[in-house]
Design an enzyme around this catalytic site. Structure first.
Site, PDB file in Angstrom:
ATOM      1  N   GLU A 150      -1.018 -19.125  85.959  1.00 20.72           N
ATOM      2  CA  GLU A 150      -0.393 -20.203  86.719  1.00 20.72           C
ATOM      3  C   GLU A 150      -0.081 -19.738  88.138  1.00 20.72           C
ATOM      4  OE1 GLU A 150       1.565 -23.237  83.931  1.00 20.72           O
ATOM      5  OE2 GLU A 150       3.032 -21.676  84.290  1.00 20.72           O
TER       6      GLU A 150
ATOM      7  N   LYS B  55       9.785 -28.515  80.581  1.00 19.84           N
ATOM      8  CA  LYS B  55      10.850 -27.928  81.408  1.00 19.84           C
ATOM      9  C   LYS B  55      12.194 -28.582  81.054  1.00 19.84           C
ATOM     10  CE  LYS B  55       7.315 -26.789  84.722  1.00 19.84           C
ATOM     11  NZ  LYS B  55       6.911 -26.515  86.083  1.00 19.84           N
TER      12      LYS B  55
ATOM     13  N   ASN C 262       4.519 -28.436  79.116  1.00 14.00           N
ATOM     14  CA  ASN C 262       5.773 -27.729  79.399  1.00 14.00           C
ATOM     15  C   ASN C 262       6.716 -28.763  79.999  1.00 14.00           C
ATOM     16  OD1 ASN C 262       7.852 -26.095  80.192  1.00 14.00           O
ATOM     17  ND2 ASN C 262       6.685 -24.957  81.732  1.00 14.00           N
TER      18      ASN C 262
ATOM     19  N   SER D 191      -0.414 -27.988  88.448  1.00 11.18           N
ATOM     20  CA  SER D 191      -0.862 -29.328  88.833  1.00 11.18           C
ATOM     21  C   SER D 191      -2.129 -29.779  88.104  1.00 11.18           C
ATOM     22  CB  SER D 191      -1.038 -29.424  90.350  1.00 11.18           C
ATOM     23  OG  SER D 191       0.216 -29.190  90.997  1.00 11.18           O
TER      24      SER D 191
ATOM     25  N   HIS E 119       7.289 -17.499  82.337  1.00  7.07           N
ATOM     26  CA  HIS E 119       7.020 -18.575  83.292  1.00  7.07           C
ATOM     27  C   HIS E 119       7.569 -18.194  84.668  1.00  7.07           C
ATOM     28  CE1 HIS E 119       6.973 -22.443  85.276  1.00  7.07           C
ATOM     29  NE2 HIS E 119       6.061 -22.795  84.379  1.00  7.07           N
TER      30      HIS E 119
ATOM     31  N   GLU F 147       9.037 -19.836  86.868  1.00 11.20           N
ATOM     32  CA  GLU F 147      10.384 -20.339  87.183  1.00 11.20           C
ATOM     33  C   GLU F 147      11.451 -19.412  86.604  1.00 11.20           C
ATOM     34  OE1 GLU F 147       9.692 -24.335  85.788  1.00 11.20           O
ATOM     35  OE2 GLU F 147       8.346 -24.637  87.495  1.00 11.20           O
TER      36      GLU F 147
ATOM     37  N   GLY G 117       3.696 -27.647  90.362  1.00  4.12           N
ATOM     38  CA  GLY G 117       4.545 -28.754  90.801  1.00  4.12           C
ATOM     39  C   GLY G 117       4.315 -29.159  92.249  1.00  4.12           C
TER      40      GLY G 117
HETATM   41  P1  PGA Z   1       2.859 -28.459  86.870  1.00  5.17           P
HETATM   42  O1  PGA Z   1       3.606 -27.261  86.112  1.00  5.17           O
HETATM   43  O2  PGA Z   1       1.764 -28.930  85.956  1.00  5.17           O
HETATM   44  O3  PGA Z   1       3.904 -29.488  87.099  1.00  5.17           O
HETATM   45  O4  PGA Z   1       2.311 -27.882  88.141  1.00  5.17           O
HETATM   46  C1  PGA Z   1       2.891 -26.298  85.387  1.00  5.17           C
HETATM   47  C2  PGA Z   1       3.826 -25.305  84.777  1.00  5.17           C
HETATM   48  O5  PGA Z   1       4.826 -24.931  85.425  1.00  5.17           O
HETATM   49  O6  PGA Z   1       3.627 -24.874  83.637  1.00  5.17           O
END
Ligand code: PGA
Length: 251
Positions: free
Chosen positions: A168, A12, A10, A214, A96, A98, A174
């Site tokens: 997630e 982003k 992803n 992560s 997601h 976010e 992140g």
């Molecule tokens: P990350 O993000 O691996 O940077 O923690 C995962 C995601 O948001 O899909």
């Protein structure tokens, strides 16, 4: 047909088109030790150039990171699932955390997006997961269950073959803090049993459930070795070609 190993990136809101092409070329050209479906969740602007520049084949598939819940209309700045399907983008990420947070996407809207995406012929990576306070209160499983019941479980059993679930935990996205393999396995097993109760054993056994939060080159192997973890949805580490290839080869 049993479930598949999937390594999904992803990206982003990262990379220019040129950077994205370099990254995708490195990933597409890498040796794979096992049968793994590799999906790159890229910005809308990158879809067409990537389709032209890299061999988008069964080795590397593209995903959009979002779509609207209507097929067309006066929705300035939006992209419809019909448009994505017309571009032959196989996957779209829906739900997601976010987007749930920054764009206020609730379970009802996500149900509408799922409906629209499947009606357009897209496959969906559907995200769920709890925030830290919910985890601390011990209600993470019921929180995720509610997310599934109010959106994903509006689909019928036949449609579930076009769904990949990504668990997630928000506190792990992140942050560098990963759910432990045991925490991931606990939730994945719980999700699979929810699938079994709702749709029966076949759907439960055949649905790929990815862990996200992560995932890195150095922890993917242990996470992916859990019996109910079928792969990862990877943010930060998917922007580093060599590390993402390491993750692809962690099954
Ligand atoms: P990350 O993000 O691996 O940077 O923690 C995962 C995601 O948001 O899909």
């Amino acid at each position: 047909m049993s479930r598949k190993n999937i390594a999904a990136g992803n990206w982003k809101m990262n990379t220019t088109i040129e950077e994205g092409i370099d990254l995708a070329q490195l990933i597409a050209g890498a040796e794979r030790s096992k049968e793994v479906i590799t999906i790159l969740g890229v910005p809308f602007t990158h879809i067409y150039p990537l389709q032209k520049k890299i061999k988008v084949s069964s080795k590397v598939l593209l995903a959009a990171q979002n779509c609207h819940h209507k097929t067309s209309g006066a929705y300035t700045g939006e992209i419809s699932p019909t448009m994505l399907a017309a571009m032959k983008v196989p996957y779209v990420i829906i739900g997601h955390s976010e987007r749930r947070e920054y764009n206020h996407e609730d379970n009802a809207l996500l149900a509408a997006k799922l409906r629209a995406a499947l009606d357009a012929g897209l496959k969906v990576i559907f995200c769920c997961g709890e925030a830290l306070d919910i985890r601390k209160a011990g209600s993470h499983v019921s929180h995720v269950k509610n997310q599934l019941v109010e959106s994903l479980f509006q689909l019928d059993a036949k449609e579930m073959k076009n769904i990949v679930i990504a668990y997630e935990p928000i506190w792990a996205i992140g942050t560098g803090e990963t759910a432990s393999p045991a925490q991931a396995q606990e939730m994945h097993a719980a999700i699979r049993s929810m699938l079994q109760i709702k749709y029966g054993k076949r759907v439960a056994e055949n649905t790929s459930i990815l862990y996200g939060g992560s995932v890195k080159g150095n922890n993917a192997k242990e996470l992916f070795s859990q019996p109910d973890v079928d792969g990862g949805l990877v943010g930060g580490a998917s922007l580093n070609g060599a590390e993402f290839v390491q993750i692809i080869n962690s099954f």
